[in-house]
Structure formats: structure tokens, C-alpha cells
Design an enzyme around this catalytic site. Structure first.
Site, PDB file in Angstrom:
ATOM      1  N   GLN A  31       0.848  -1.105   0.107  1.00 18.97           N
ATOM      2  CA  GLN A  31       0.126   0.154   0.083  1.00 18.97           C
ATOM      3  C   GLN A  31       0.890   1.280   0.005  1.00 18.97           C
ATOM      4  O   GLN A  31       2.112   1.265   0.242  1.00 18.97           O
ATOM      5  CB  GLN A  31      -0.795  -0.101   1.271  1.00 18.97           C
ATOM      6  N   ASP A  86       0.872   0.155  13.363  1.00 19.45           N
ATOM      7  CA  ASP A  86       1.776   1.172  13.952  1.00 19.45           C
ATOM      8  C   ASP A  86       1.874   0.963  15.272  1.00 19.45           C
ATOM      9  O   ASP A  86       2.801   1.969  15.870  1.00 19.45           O
ATOM     10  CB  ASP A  86       0.537   2.483  13.621  1.00 19.45           C
ATOM     11  N   ASP A 138      -0.574 -12.766   6.666  1.00 25.65           N
ATOM     12  CA  ASP A 138      -1.952 -12.489   6.311  1.00 25.65           C
ATOM     13  C   ASP A 138      -2.620 -12.884   7.551  1.00 25.65           C
ATOM     14  O   ASP A 138      -2.663 -14.281   7.815  1.00 25.65           O
ATOM     15  CB  ASP A 138      -2.243 -13.188   5.167  1.00 25.65           C
ATOM     16  N   GLY A 139      -3.507 -11.978   8.004  1.00 26.25           N
ATOM     17  CA  GLY A 139      -4.320 -12.357   9.196  1.00 26.25           C
ATOM     18  C   GLY A 139      -5.405 -13.316   8.944  1.00 26.25           C
ATOM     19  O   GLY A 139      -5.457 -14.255   9.868  1.00 26.25           O
ATOM     20  N   ASP A 156      -7.419  -4.892  14.688  1.00 30.92           N
ATOM     21  CA  ASP A 156      -7.184  -3.358  14.306  1.00 30.92           C
ATOM     22  C   ASP A 156      -6.840  -3.108  12.509  1.00 30.92           C
ATOM     23  O   ASP A 156      -5.806  -3.242  12.149  1.00 30.92           O
ATOM     24  CB  ASP A 156      -5.917  -2.889  15.108  1.00 30.92           C
ATOM     25  N   ASP A 159     -10.133  -0.005   6.506  1.00 33.75           N
ATOM     26  CA  ASP A 159     -11.407  -0.122   6.261  1.00 33.75           C
ATOM     27  C   ASP A 159     -11.428  -1.244   5.106  1.00 33.75           C
ATOM     28  O   ASP A 159     -10.084  -1.663   4.765  1.00 33.75           O
ATOM     29  CB  ASP A 159     -11.869   1.075   5.444  1.00 33.75           C
ATOM     30  N   PRO A 163      -5.325  -4.242   1.531  1.00 34.42           N
ATOM     31  CA  PRO A 163      -4.973  -5.467   2.124  1.00 34.42           C
ATOM     32  C   PRO A 163      -5.864  -5.985   3.367  1.00 34.42           C
ATOM     33  O   PRO A 163      -5.704  -6.947   3.664  1.00 34.42           O
ATOM     34  CB  PRO A 163      -3.450  -5.328   2.560  1.00 34.42           C
TER      35      PRO A 163
HETATM   36  N1  AG3 Z   1      -7.745   1.369  11.934  1.00 40.40           N
HETATM   37  C1  AG3 Z   1      -8.969   2.093  11.689  1.00 40.40           C
HETATM   38  C2  AG3 Z   1      -8.899   3.018  10.419  1.00 40.40           C
HETATM   39  C3  AG3 Z   1     -10.321   3.444  10.219  1.00 40.40           C
HETATM   40  C4  AG3 Z   1     -10.460   4.820   9.657  1.00 40.40           C
HETATM   41  N2  AG3 Z   1     -11.314   4.911   8.540  1.00 40.40           N
HETATM   42  C5  AG3 Z   1     -12.412   5.734   8.694  1.00 40.40           C
HETATM   43  N3  AG3 Z   1     -12.230   6.770   9.033  1.00 40.40           N
HETATM   44  N4  AG3 Z   1     -13.501   5.136   8.800  1.00 40.40           N
HETATM   45  C6  AG3 Z   1      -6.660   2.308  12.300  1.00 40.40           C
HETATM   46  C7  AG3 Z   1      -5.352   1.843  12.532  1.00 40.40           C
HETATM   47  C8  AG3 Z   1      -4.785   2.363  13.879  1.00 40.40           C
HETATM   48  N5  AG3 Z   1      -3.974   1.527  14.524  1.00 40.40           N
END
Ligand code: AG3
Length: 282
Positions: A31, A86, A138-139, A156, A159, A163
Site C-alpha cells: 500500500q 503502527d 496475512d491475518g 485493528d 477499512d 490489504p
Molecule cells: N484502523 C482504523 C482506521 C479506520 C479509518 N477509517 C474511517 N475513518 N472509517 C486504524 C489503525 C490504527 N492502529
């Protein structure tokens, strides 16, 4: 401020953030990844041009995703994180000294390397913690293989684009079920119900045949625009969604770390769903 970052996650609603300083832009094998400094939010991490986390508001999402299930469970020793490259969620999970092992399965080693270098304010020393077991995989493959079971599983994910798509499938949820201890809890990232209602209702429909108790809880994350974000909840122990405030207070106090969004009262309140969201999980 000359430049603006534009998030086009939705067809008719955009989020724009001023880029005070562009810090990085590249592509991993999976990505596009970018980092910039915004005066209000500090460092902002985007994947495929969608905000994933920011220095100033990451505490909301990461605290709520980690502490609600772990403190509700009360005895989680092994925690599995799917995604979360992250490291912000991993850091929150490791604040529980009762957690002996935190396995993180991230598909993109590029995000982990990047975050270790550029986002120490989000991941802290989490990747160096001896309890961290980092798996680059891959999860979906990981959970569908036979293996260790966990007391809490946290998804976590991004969207359901790029991936992250596989992490919204029935096969994935069935894999999570078989990797969960009998009275464990699964928490999933299900987007902002006002704008992404189908994500929540789709996940709930897929989880319902697998678990005794399926619902969601809410957190207001400023950079996930559009109102509350929904975190899906699935367990075979319905009592875990109704732990008394007093019990949560004792567990939170015993855990001995401070939080900025999570509190036992917020934990309880987060399960109160406005009717339009309750309808999506009905
Ligand atoms: N993961 C969720 C991000 C979702 C953002 N999308 C949205 N605004 N609908 C975040 C990863 C943080 N560790």
C-alpha cells in the site's frame, strides 16, 4: 499552509487536513504510506490516502480497543492483534502487566518498520517488549491455521479496501472463533456507522451464527469523521458485556496505568447504542 491532504473515503464527504510539514511518502509492497505534520493533530499516518492514526487522537481508539475487552475479561494472558502495524494498540495492550504474550499479526512489514522509526510517540517501546511476538503474515491465513488460542483477539484493520479486505470475511471470523479461548472476546474495527453502516451490519451478520453474544460499542475518534466509530464485540460469554462499574473500577485501579479516554464509566456507557446503531446490530 500551502498544502492540504484530502481523504476521499466517502463518495460525497471529504476530510481535509492541512499539511504543515510533509514528512514522508512511499509505497510498500502492499500500500501507499504517507506521514505529515498537522498543527492540530501532530503526526498523521495515512495508508492509501485514508487517515489511520494521528499523534493527538490515537489514544481514543487504541485505549478503547484494548482496555474495554481486556478489563471486561479480567484474566487475559494471551492477546492476539490482527493488523495494527503502527503499534499503538500493541502499546496499550502491553500496559496490562497481566498480559504475558501479545502476538501481533501484520501483513505489511513496511508499516511496522516505518512506525518504529517515525512514530515512537505512538508505539513507544512496544515492539521491543519481550512479551511481543510479531508475526508478519496475512491475518486471514494466520487465524485459519490451527494454533495457539487467545483470551482476547483485536482486529485493528483498515477499512475493507486494499490489504484489509480479507479481514471482513466469514472465513476470517470463523478463524478468529477457533483461535479464541472458550470465554474469550473478539473486538473488530467496524467503521463509522453513520457513514459505513453496512460494515457494521455485515460483520454482525457474519459473527452472529458463530457466537452467543454479538454487539458493538462506540468511541468518538476525531479523525474518523462522521460521528461515533463502532467496535464489534463477539463472545460466548454474554456476561462480559455487562461487567459492573465497580468491578471495572477495581480492575482498572489494580492495572495501575492512567488513561485519557477510557474510564470504567465510559466503558459502561460505550455499550449504550443510539437506536439507529442498535438497528444495525439487531
Ligand atoms: N484502523 C482504523 C482506521 C479506520 C479509518 N477509517 C474511517 N475513518 N472509517 C486504524 C489503525 C490504527 N492502529
Amino acid at each position: 499552509m500551502s498544502e492540504w491532504f484530502v481523504e476521499k473515503l466517502y463518495p460525497s464527504w471529504r476530510q481535509t487536513l492541512a499539511i504543515a510539514t510533509p514528512l514522508h511518502q512511499s509505497a510498500t509492497a502492499h500500500q501507499r504510506i504517507a506521514l505529515f505534520e498537522n498543527p492540530q493533530f501532530g503526526r498523521v499516518l495515512t495508508l492509501n490516502d485514508v487517515v489511520q492514526t494521528t499523534e493527538r487522537d490515537e489514544f481514543v481508539y487504541h485505549e478503547m480497543m484494548a482496555h474495554v475487552p481486556i478489563l471486561a475479561h479480567g484474566g487475559a494472558r494471551r492477546v492476539l492483534i490482527i493488523g495494527g502495524g503502527d503499534g499503538g494498540l500493541l502499546e496499550e495492550v502491553l500496559k496490562h502487566r497481566t498480559v504475558a504474550q501479545a502476538t501481533m499479526v501484520e501483513i505489511d512489514p513496511g508499516v511496522v518498520e516505518f512506525s518504529r522509526r517515525h512514530l515512537p510517540m505512538i508505539c513507544g517501546q512496544a515492539f521491543d517488549d519481550p512479551r511481543t511476538d510479531l508475526v508478519i503474515a496475512d491475518g486471514l491465513d494466520f487465524v485459519t491455521r490451527p494454533g495457539e488460542t487467545y483470551h482476547v483477539i483485536l482486529v485493528d484493520s483498515t477499512d475493507p479496501i486494499g490489504p484489509g479486505v480479507g479481514l471482513y470475511t466469514e472465513r476470517f471470523y470463523a478463524g478468529c472463533k477457533q483461535r479464541l479461548e472458550p470465554s474469550g472476546v473478539l473486538v473488530t474495527q467496524n467503521g463509522v456507522p453513520f457513514l459505513q453502516g453496512g460494515e457494521l451490519s455485515g460483520t454482525v451478520a457474519a459473527l452472529r451464527p458463530l457466537f452467543e453474544d454479538v454487539s458493538c460499542y462506540l468511541a468518538a475518534v476525531p479523525t474518523y469523521v462522521g460521528g461515533f466509530m463502532a467496535l464489534g464485540w463477539a463472545s460466548d460469554d454474554p456476561a462480559l458485556r455487562h461487567i459492573a462499574t465497580e468491578t471495572l473500577r477495581t480492575r482498572h485501579a489494580t492495572a495501575r496505568f492512567s488513561t485519557r479516554y477510557y474510564s470504567p464509566e465510559v466503558h459502561r456507557g460505550a455499550f449504550a447504542l443510539p437506536p439507529f446503531i442498535a438497528d444495525l446490530v439487531a
